[in-house]
Design a protein around this motif. Structure first.
Motif, short mmCIF file in Angstrom:
data_model
loop_
_atom_site.label_atom_id
_atom_site.label_comp_id
_atom_site.label_asym_id
_atom_site.label_seq_id
_atom_site.Cartn_x
_atom_site.Cartn_y
_atom_site.Cartn_z
N ASP A 128 -6.69 2.77 14.48
CA ASP A 128 -8.17 2.29 14.17
C ASP A 128 -8.92 2.35 13.05
O ASP A 128 -10.59 2.95 13.06
N ILE A 129 -8.29 3.41 12.03
CA ILE A 129 -8.69 4.20 10.68
C ILE A 129 -10.27 3.33 9.69
O ILE A 129 -11.19 3.57 9.65
N ARG A 130 -9.64 2.08 10.12
CA ARG A 130 -10.86 1.16 9.52
C ARG A 130 -12.08 0.68 10.33
O ARG A 130 -13.25 0.12 9.79
N GLY A 131 -11.70 0.81 11.37
CA GLY A 131 -13.18 1.25 11.93
C GLY A 131 -13.10 -0.36 13.54
O GLY A 131 -11.29 -0.98 13.25
N ASP A 189 1.41 -3.93 7.02
CA ASP A 189 0.15 -2.90 6.91
C ASP A 189 0.52 -2.10 7.81
O ASP A 189 0.11 -1.34 9.08
N TRP A 212 1.37 1.61 10.06
CA TRP A 212 0.42 2.85 10.19
C TRP A 212 1.27 3.85 9.47
O TRP A 212 2.29 4.77 9.75
N ARG A 252 -12.39 7.95 9.28
CA ARG A 252 -13.28 7.65 10.75
C ARG A 252 -13.52 9.00 11.13
O ARG A 252 -14.33 9.35 12.00
N GLN A 295 -4.27 -1.03 11.98
CA GLN A 295 -3.01 -0.76 11.02
C GLN A 295 -1.42 -0.23 12.39
O GLN A 295 -1.65 0.98 13.21
N TRP A 327 -5.22 10.01 11.21
CA TRP A 327 -5.26 9.17 10.62
C TRP A 327 -5.09 8.39 11.12
O TRP A 327 -3.58 7.35 11.68
N GLU A 366 -12.50 -4.00 12.83
CA GLU A 366 -10.85 -4.58 11.81
C GLU A 366 -10.24 -4.44 12.76
O GLU A 366 -9.57 -3.34 13.22
N GLU A 389 1.02 -1.44 -0.16
CA GLU A 389 -0.06 -0.19 -0.16
C GLU A 389 0.88 1.54 -0.29
O GLU A 389 0.64 2.52 0.99
N SER A 436 -13.59 8.37 4.32
CA SER A 436 -12.88 6.59 4.84
C SER A 436 -12.26 7.55 5.77
O SER A 436 -11.53 6.56 6.42
#
Length: 248
Positions: free
Chosen positions: A135-138, A150, A152, A238, A144, A132, A141, A38, A236
């Protein structure tokens, strides 16, 4: 409307074509590479006015250069962005054996590829100031930053501009802030925007409420005016700052 020049497909992705100059000559520049974990990973190609590839630029001490920005100085050095995963203490965020996607700027001499300056974000900014968050993905999940693949992406540098005084103006998408960096020590002279903003906004927020911005540049010799692209696309994110996103 006929084609003057068509570059070969150097790699999977190609971004950021521009015409820049140094030592009185103009050059065509772009980044080519791919996506690894990524993050953009590749090199910059620099062509002369006959479309001959005379320099390839990549990070010194790392495998790849980042795609976001490269700036040629009048002395023919290249200043560009680098992203590289590295281990980092993230126990404050509930992560053991943490990883961050570190943001750097490097300046290298085009003729020798010698590194003349490097700046690393985590040496000068506080990770807790990032919007950012891990826990950006919720909440359901994985966080990061729990593994190298993966890491951060806490800072996300996306532009750099060196001025005639020898200092650097950089943009961080994920704080979101602009920083004015001392060209000798790397210390931060001032911060515009974000949680550590140093300025009083006299324009009802127009000067400091930008978000997820790109391509910050000085636009006058006196260094009194800055332009940037105010992205404001944070669907995207949160924990985005209030009123920092587009509504359409």
């Amino acid at each position: 409307m006929s084609v003057v020049y068509q570059a070969p497909a150097f790699d999977e992705d190609n971004f950021g074509i521009s015409v820049q100059s140094c030592n009185g000559s103009e050059y065509l520049i772009w980044w080519s590479g791919t996506d690894i974990d990524e993050r953009a990973a590749g090199i910059y190609h620099i062509l002369d006015n006959t479309y001959k590839n005379i320099w390839n630029v990549t990070a010194v001490g790392f495998e790849y250069a980042d795609a976001h920005d490269i700036f040629l100085t009048p002395e023919c050095t290249a200043v560009f962005t680098v992203n590289e995963p590295r281990e980092y203490d993230l126990r404050d965020f509930g992560i053991d054996n943490g990883w961050i996607q570190e943001s750097y700027i490097q300046e290298v001499d085009l003729a020798s590829n010698a590194l003349s300056f490097q700046w690393r974000a985590s040496d000068f900014v506080e990770p807790h100031d990032s919007f950012w968050t891990p826990d950006i993905r919720g909440p359901t999940e994985p966080l990061q930053g729990m593994m190298r693949t993966d890491s951060w992406d806490f800072f996300h540098i996306n532009s750099v501009h060196k001025d005639p005084r020898g200092n650097y103006l950089i943009s961080s998408r994920h704080y979101p802030s602009l920083y004015y960096i001392d060209g000798s020590t790397g210390s931060i002279h001032w911060t515009l925007g974000g949680k550590q903003n140093n300025f009083t906004d006299l324009s009802d927020g127009w000067a400091t409420n930008f978000a997820w911005q790109h391509h910050a540049r000085w636009i006058d010799p006196e260094l009194t005016s800055i332009s940037l692209f105010d992205d404001r696309n944070c669907r995207s994110v949160r924990n985005a700052p209030k009123d920092s996103c587009t509504t359409n």
